[in-house]
Scaffold this motif. Structure first.
Motif, mmCIF file in Angstrom:
data_model
loop_
_atom_site.group_PDB
_atom_site.id
_atom_site.type_symbol
_atom_site.label_atom_id
_atom_site.label_comp_id
_atom_site.label_asym_id
_atom_site.label_seq_id
_atom_site.Cartn_x
_atom_site.Cartn_y
_atom_site.Cartn_z
ATOM 1 N N PRO A 119 0.638 -1.673 0.039
ATOM 2 C CA PRO A 119 -0.077 -0.105 0.341
ATOM 3 C C PRO A 119 0.780 1.257 -0.168
ATOM 4 O O PRO A 119 0.281 1.801 -0.592
ATOM 5 N N GLY A 120 1.846 1.213 0.466
ATOM 6 C CA GLY A 120 3.095 2.232 0.666
ATOM 7 C C GLY A 120 3.367 3.414 -0.670
ATOM 8 O O GLY A 120 3.576 4.071 -1.131
ATOM 9 N N ALA B 138 1.081 6.963 -6.681
ATOM 10 C CA ALA B 138 0.080 7.652 -6.947
ATOM 11 C C ALA B 138 0.668 9.661 -6.612
ATOM 12 O O ALA B 138 0.753 10.655 -7.716
ATOM 13 N N GLY B 139 1.366 9.863 -5.350
ATOM 14 C CA GLY B 139 2.164 11.053 -5.381
ATOM 15 C C GLY B 139 2.773 11.409 -6.272
ATOM 16 O O GLY B 139 2.526 12.731 -6.864
ATOM 17 N N ARG C 62 1.970 2.267 -3.600
ATOM 18 C CA ARG C 62 1.145 2.800 -4.407
ATOM 19 C C ARG C 62 0.499 4.221 -4.535
ATOM 20 O O ARG C 62 0.654 4.507 -5.082
ATOM 21 N N LEU C 63 0.485 4.348 -2.704
ATOM 22 C CA LEU C 63 0.342 5.653 -2.562
ATOM 23 C C LEU C 63 1.268 6.856 -3.071
ATOM 24 O O LEU C 63 0.933 7.885 -3.335
ATOM 25 N N ARG C 64 2.903 6.044 -2.865
ATOM 26 C CA ARG C 64 4.098 6.462 -3.319
ATOM 27 C C ARG C 64 4.206 6.843 -4.183
ATOM 28 O O ARG C 64 4.840 8.324 -5.470
#
Length: 889
Positions: free
Chosen positions: A252-253, A259-260, A255-257
């Motif tokens: 998940p981390g 997206a960022g 994926r967030l990075r």
């Protein structure tokens, strides 16, 4: 050697490992370096198919049929002719300001909207009279580049055969949106290029690489055409969300990075292109409002589904989305391909269905179109759905569908064709493409999917025998079906009256341009190419300095000023027209006008000199007249700006025909029948209404009824009004000469009920206008170039300088080198206060929003540069530490 990190592809079930396509399982070192072969193949096939289809139809440049449909002839050819003038230093104005159109209008927003497709620069390589050819090449090159870039993007979605990726990309580059919407709008053709560009940028962010390059790709996409790039950006964000949601083994981390990174790259890229946005946003806010658009009549679900079938064009506005026969077969087979995880199949199909539904729901329509309902083609974002469908088709093919899965897809397509058989978009061409081309494509795909992977890899460069033949057969099917689709869609559309093309670069228009150039006297006076229309932007096409101007950025101040002084308009003021009456032309400094040659059967034109001579473009007034008291009329407004009363405005008396009804502010004319010569305007009763009035003998009579539709006849002439409140406004038009007895008789024959102003006639006594113009003081010297105007004023100037230029925001003027201030408006024209004894006036135009855009672009450039330098420093630090460690070891 360390293992290659896993890419965030769709998860594959252990028992259903996707069988790689031919060549995909060959070691990288054993494969020849042919990185550009597949993109070039896609570009070549798509452009050849497009040209072949146009050649079959006989369309330009392969035949006599013009392709200048609607805005292509009215806007894009004239705007590209203007770009030619700018590139060759022959334009009246520059990128900031256009002195030729609308009697002077801003231009930078037009440039970045209509001419920023990089391929538009090709116009400078051809003679001006061949401007139609580079405009065609803009579309053709955009098609090829879109196909090539989509081929690259598909390879980043999932590895596989470059040739097969190229064949599916042809369906994207020649999708229904391109053939029906984009091909006639070269600016929009950057949208199909922008979508894969942004997809590649998002993929780099997903793989934690090339952040700066990703931001530059975003900037390129937005600079080429911000309107379609915004749609492509939204679609790319949705695709990225699906990829992140279906990526196998991605924490998940991470994926967030990812997206960022994508969000920051997008914001930085948009920031780099900020001047495009800030200038056009300010210009759009200042523009004349578009006619209202209604989306109440949505197409039915079945009619929308029919748009998946290639080859047709329906009569109901609908998102155009077909992507060719092979792509349709694979999209239909995708739900059955078990090698693709169920979660991925569900997510991608949900994405496609959600995007399709969003095209016909008003809140999401606003979202796709930048929070403004589009005027004209109502489903301009449909190309993004075509791109998503092509991505789905590649994911199906890249996972090596089994023959049974492909057969299930074929059955779905057959069922779809049968269910939609009665829809308007389904015709004979559709059945030929689906039955013939579909069968051939399905057979080739089934044969390629057969489990015939050799036990040992063949030598590099060796022929693969049957597979090569099957791929060639599939390529031939794609080429022929694509070309026939281009032909059939173009032929069907050519039968619709609304798509009747303009003929822009002809002997007549070239001769008219030469005649205008011979009489050009700018900036001492204007040479107006109106009122005849070769295109809606005749001043850009022919040269001169006229009032005609058709653009989404027509300033409301320009439209209102010209209409208030008696010029006409179309499209609710988004297409302004030139003045046709003596006073209007005199006010705007028009010394010559292009007119049809009298009694010339060849349709030739002549440049007619104004009589009397016009007023100077800049006049010095000791005082400005106050607005007229009592009921305002166009004649009073013209007199105020002229500075002297020149009109007799007689009262009308109804003397014959159907009796009108006198109301407050005007006359209501009952419906009336027209004579046989005007049968198209006929009504049920009577023969019009006749009025009489008294004027000075020998004067000129003009009439003004902006919203009147019908015939106006009298004094030996007959003119036609096409007014329709408030979409189309008639200009002030000349009726004729006052007879010796001073009695003016005029008949109005309207179509249906019509409204006339209380006093629609104005009479110019002999010599009145000439005396008024002679009394005006002009400058000693005047120069107007680029976006600047400089005047040397006569001795003893005081009061105000009035410029024959619509008062739009962005001008700043200085008197005798003093501080630069924004001028005021006088009757809709620019006016500058003068101190007593003023000797020099200088004005310059700066597009509103440009400074803010440049500042934002500079900040984004600094951010991108800082990231690039930081990456280099970190890389060197890691390299130094590695070298030190190895040395110590």
């Amino acid at each position: 050697m360390a293992p290659t990190p896993a890419t965030p592809q769709e998860a594959v079930r252990p028992r259903e490992v996707a069988r790689p396509l031919p060549g995909a399982d060959r070691p990288a070192a054993a494969r020849p370096p042919r990185r550009w072969a597949a993109p070039c193949t896609a570009a070549a096939l798509s452009t050849v198919a497009y040209c072949l289809g146009l050649a079959l139809y006989g369309s330009y440049p392969f035949g006599p049929r013009s392709r200048a449909v609607n805005d292509l002839g009215n806007q894009f050819v004239p705007f590209h002719a203007r770009l030619w003038d700018l590139l060759h230093g022959e334009a009246t104005g520059d990128l900031f300001f256009n002195w030729s159109s609308g009697y002077g209008v801003p231009f930078l927003a037009d440039f970045v909207t209509y001419l920023m497709n990089p391929f538009s620069l090709l116009v400078g390589l051809f003679p001006r009279e061949l401007a139609d050819l580079p405009v065609f090449l803009v579309t053709l090159c955009s098609i090829g580049l879109a196909a090539a870039l989509m081929t690259v993007l598909l390879g980043r979605l999932h590895p596989g055969s470059g040739t097969l990726r190229a064949l599916l990309s042809v369906g994207y580059a020649l999708c229904a949106w391109v053939l029906n919407d984009g091909a006639a709008d070269p600016m929009w053709m950057w949208g199909p290029v922008a979508l894969p560009l942004l997809g590649i940028a998002a993929d780099w962010c997903l793989r934690r690489t090339r952040w700066v390059a990703a931001a530059l790709l975003v900037a390129l996409a937005w600079a080429g055409n911000f309107y379609t790039a915004a749609m492509a950006t939204l679609a790319t964000g949705l695709v990225l969300a699906v990829r992140l949601a279906t990526a196998a083994g991605m924490p998940p981390g991470a994926r967030l990075r990812a997206a960022g990174r994508a969000v920051t790259a997008a914001l930085t890229g948009i920031g780099l292109a900020a001047p495009v946005l800030t200038v056009t946003l300010r210009a759009s806010r200042a523009a004349q409002p578009a006619p209202p658009v209604s989306y109440e009549e949505r197409p039915t679900v079945l009619y929308q589904l029919a748009q998946l079938l290639p080859g047709g064009h329906g009569g109901v506005p609908t998102p155009n989305i077909f992507i060719g026969v092979p792509g349709l077969l694979l999209v239909a087979a995708f739900p059955f391909v078990r090698a693709v995880p169920g979660r991925a199949r569900t997510a991608w199909y949900a994405l496609a269905l959600g995007v399709a539904a969003s095209f016909v729901w008003k809140p999401t329509i606003l979202l796709w179109h930048g929070l403004a309902l589009p005027n004209g083609s109502p489903y301009r974002a449909a190309f993004v759905l075509s791109g998503i469908l092509v991505m789905i088709s590649w994911l199906a093919l890249a996972h090596r569908p089994r023959p049974g899965e492909l057969a299930a897809g074929g059955a779905v397509v057959a069922l779809l064709a049968w269910v939609c058989r009665d829809q308007g978009a389904v015709g004979a061409a559709t059945w030929l493409l689906v039955a013939g081309g579909g069968a051939a494509a399905l057979a080739a795909l089934v044969a390629l999917a057969a489990p015939a992977v050799p036990a040992a890899l063949p030598p590099v460069g060796a022929r693969t025998g049957p597979r090569t033949a099957l791929t060639a057969a599939l390529a031939g099917t794609v080429l022929l079906t694509s070309a026939y689709t281009v032909f059939s869609v173009t032929a069907v559309r050519g039968k619709i009256a609304w798509f009747r093309p303009k003929i822009t670069m002809t002997r007549g228009s070239l001769a008219a341009r030469a005649g205008l150039a011979a009489r050009d006297d700018w900036p001492r006076s204007r040479t107006d190419p109106g009122p005849h229309e070769f295109a809606n932007n005749d001043p850009l096409l022919l040269g001169g300095e006229g009032g005609s101007y058709y653009s989404s950025y027509v300033p409301a101040a320009t439209a209102r000023a010209l209409a208030g002084l008696g010029a006409g308009w179309y499209m609710r003021g988004r297409h302004t027209l030139s003045f046709e009456d003596p006073v209007g032309r005199a006010l705007m400094g028009v010394s010559s006008s292009l007119l049809p040659a009298p009694q010339d059967p060849r349709g030739a034109f002549t440049v007619d000199r104004a009589r009397p001579a016009p007023a100077p473009l800049l006049t010095v007034r000791s005082r400005l007249a106050a607005p007229p008291r009592g009921p305002e009329s166009v004649f009073a407004r013209q007199e105020r700006v002229l500075g002297t009363p020149v009109y007799e405005v007689p009262e009308l008396t109804s003397t014959a025909g159907t009796a009108p009804v006198r109301g407050r502010g005007g006359w209501l004319l009952p419906p009336s029948a027209l004579p046989a010569a005007a049968a198209p305007l006929a009504g049920p009763n009577g023969a019009g209404t006749t009025f009489t009035a008294r004027c000075t003998p020998g004067g000129t009579v003009v009439w003004y009824a902006p919203w009147f539709w019908g015939q106006v006849s009298g004094l030996g002439t007959r003119t036609k009004g096409i007014g329709r409140a408030d979409t189309t406004a008639n200009p002030v038009r000349v009726l004729g000469r006052v007879p010796d007895d001073g009695t003016v008789t005029v008949r109005f024959i309207g179509r249906g009920r019509q409204w006339l102003p209380a006093r629609p006639l104005g009479c110019l006594p002999p010599g009145a206008l000439e005396r008024a113009v002679r009394a005006l003081r002009g400058p000693v010297a005047l120069s107007a170039g680029g976006h600047q105007l400089t005047a040397r004023l006569p001795r003893g100037s005081r009061g105000h300088a009035v410029l024959a230029l619509p008062a739009v925001r962005g001008w700043g003027c200085a008197v005798d080198g003093g501080p630069r201030r924004a001028p005021a408006s006088y009757g809709g024209l620019l006016t500058v206060p003068l101190r007593p004894g003023a000797t020099r006036l200088s004005c310059a135009y700066v597009p509103p929003g440009l400074s803010a855009g440049l500042a934002a672009s500079g900040a984004a450039g600094l951010a991108a540069g800082a990231v690039a330098v930081g990456g280099q420093l970190r890389g060197r630090g890691r390299s130094r530490r590695r070298t030190t460690k190895e040395t110590r070891g």
